[in-house]
Scaffold this motif. Structure first.
Motif, PDB file in Angstrom:
ATOM      1  N   THR A 150      34.220 -51.176   1.055  1.00  0.00           N
ATOM      2  CA  THR A 150      34.988 -51.052   2.284  1.00  0.00           C
ATOM      3  C   THR A 150      35.192 -52.425   2.916  1.00  0.00           C
ATOM      4  N   LEU A 151      35.860 -52.453   4.063  1.00  0.00           N
ATOM      5  CA  LEU A 151      36.060 -53.691   4.825  1.00  0.00           C
ATOM      6  C   LEU A 151      34.921 -53.958   5.810  1.00  0.00           C
ATOM      7  N   HIS A 185      47.524 -42.900   5.017  1.00  0.00           N
ATOM      8  CA  HIS A 185      47.317 -44.331   5.157  1.00  0.00           C
ATOM      9  C   HIS A 185      46.890 -44.700   6.565  1.00  0.00           C
ATOM     10  N   GLU A 186      46.774 -43.703   7.442  1.00  0.00           N
ATOM     11  CA  GLU A 186      46.484 -43.980   8.843  1.00  0.00           C
ATOM     12  C   GLU A 186      45.152 -44.702   9.014  1.00  0.00           C
ATOM     13  N   ALA A 187      44.154 -44.281   8.227  1.00  0.00           N
ATOM     14  CA  ALA A 187      42.828 -44.884   8.385  1.00  0.00           C
ATOM     15  C   ALA A 187      42.854 -46.357   7.998  1.00  0.00           C
ATOM     16  N   TYR A 188      43.584 -46.679   6.934  1.00  0.00           N
ATOM     17  CA  TYR A 188      43.643 -48.083   6.511  1.00  0.00           C
ATOM     18  C   TYR A 188      44.346 -48.929   7.557  1.00  0.00           C
ATOM     19  N   THR A 243      42.535 -60.873   6.403  1.00  0.00           N
ATOM     20  CA  THR A 243      42.492 -59.423   6.199  1.00  0.00           C
ATOM     21  C   THR A 243      43.457 -59.029   5.094  1.00  0.00           C
ATOM     22  N   CYS A 244      42.995 -58.187   4.175  1.00  0.00           N
ATOM     23  CA  CYS A 244      43.887 -57.628   3.162  1.00  0.00           C
ATOM     24  C   CYS A 244      44.674 -56.479   3.780  1.00  0.00           C
TER      25      CYS A 244
END
Length: 380
Positions: A172-173, A197-200, A244-245
């Motif tokens: 994870t990040l 994709h909301e969580a990312y 940040t990726c």
């Protein structure tokens, strides 16, 4: 979105919902003095939308309960993780510096993390700095469910743990967010939407806001791990937390930077993503947006006299990497610089007050160009 079998994708439950179910079940079994049979291993959890949903438990006995997280059809590294809760009577003075103290009626819950749950070390997150990485939403769900189960007085200590949590956190990040030693307990609604994709995107927003709160005026958005490593080597004066990726979510990221008060966003990418930025795509996922080879060709004509054969070859290419092989070496950098100009104009549509720069790297990570070009040094 239908699954390949034609069946709708399954919704799942967040780590926060699982934690709330395990703690509430452990407390209720302790109060009842009962060990549940296999046929009764589910807990009717109250969700923020006011509905109760049955969450199957792996074990349920007085003071101890565990649950295997079911993320539905969402590809999340915590899917299948075992979350365990132990609950016991306590006194308020047993609380340790990293614990949360939650008031429930006249009662007090000491909420503690055991193995596999991280510690929040930086500001700007939904968990408190120097406290366990248990977000506000899950803390509310835990309190609401204990209250609904009948807890209202005295003091109890609940300890959560996630089996292999530290190992899973490496996927994870979390380390970039300043959460060390394990996973975060997350969830606002308690529901995991499949393939959302909301969580990312939410995580990227948190990374950006956290950088801004630390006083950063520049963030570096990288399209992947290779570009991130290359960008960090190119910009060694910036701390790792500023990088940040972002994957495919360029529009959301630029908007997040502007909303957070960041002055400059550096976008580190390779030619393929650059061409999609120049085409104005807000999301560059390959399944959503194919390369615009007509744009590639139109732009190339400004720098190179193309032949009919060359144009046919370019229009038949499936990737920018393949198309660039059709361009003479001396024309490639001017072509990419032109794409940078077009991309910058598109970026301004998403975040007009944000200053943007582009770092473009070759497919092997070799630096190609910076846009705008850095100012030449002044010599006395």
């Amino acid at each position: 979105m239908p699954a390949a079998s034609g069946q709708p994708l399954r919704y799942g439950y967040s780590t926060g919902a699982c934690a709330a179910a395990a703690i509430s079940a452990a407390w209720q079994a302790q109060e009842d003095g009962l060990t549940r049979t296999a046929s009764a291993l589910s807990y009717p959890l109250l969700f923020p939308d006011g509905l109760r949903r049955e969450l199957p438990l792996a074990s349920w006995q007085p003071g101890i309960a565990s649950i295997v997280k079911d993320g539905g059809d969402d590809p999340d590294c915590t899917h299948g993780a075992l979350i365990r809760a132990t609950v016991r009577p306590a006194t308020p003075h047993e609380a340790e510096p990293h614990d949360y103290l939650l008031s429930i009626g006249s009662g007090t819950l000491i909420l503690r993390a055991g193995g596999g749950i991280g510690l929040c070390t930086l500001p700007g997150l939904d968990c408190e700095q120097n406290r366990w990485a248990i977000n506000a939403g899950p803390r509310r769900m835990i309190a609401d469910n204990l209250r609904a189960a009948g807890y209202s007085c005295g003091c109890i200590l609940a300890e959560l743990s996630i089996e292999r949590g530290e190992e899973l956190a490496a996927k994870t990040l979390n380390s970039r967010l300043g959460i060390v030693g394990g996973l975060s307990v997350l969830g606002t609604t308690g529901i995991v939407r499949p393939f959302s994709h909301e969580a990312y995107i939410a995580t990227i927003r948190i990374c950006t806001r956290s950088a801004a709160l630390r006083g950063a005026d520049t963030v570096v958005y990288c399209t992947g791990g290779r570009t991130q490593a290359a960008a960090q080597a190119r910009l060694p004066h910036l701390p790792p937390e500023n990088f940040t990726c972002i994957g495919d979510f360029i529009a959301d990221c630029l908007a997040a930077a502007e909303q957070s008060g960041i002055r400059t966003a550096v976008v580190a990418c390779m030619p393929g993503k650059l061409c999609k930025y120049a085409a104005g795509y807000a999301n560059t996922h390959a399944h959503r947006k194919e390369q615009d080879m007509q744009l590639f060709l139109t732009t190339l004509r400004r720098h190179h006299r193309t032949t009919a054969e060359q144009e046919r070859a370019i229009l038949s290419c499936a990737s920018v990497r393949q198309a660039l092989a059709c361009v003479p070496l001396q024309d490639r950098l001017p072509l990419l610089a032109d794409f940078c100009e077009q991309a910058s104009a598109c970026f301004a549509l998403h975040a007009p007050a944000l200053r943007t720069r582009l770092l473009v790297f070759d497919f092997d990570g070799t630096f190609l160009l910076e846009h705008p070009a850095p100012a030449a040094p002044c010599h006395p």
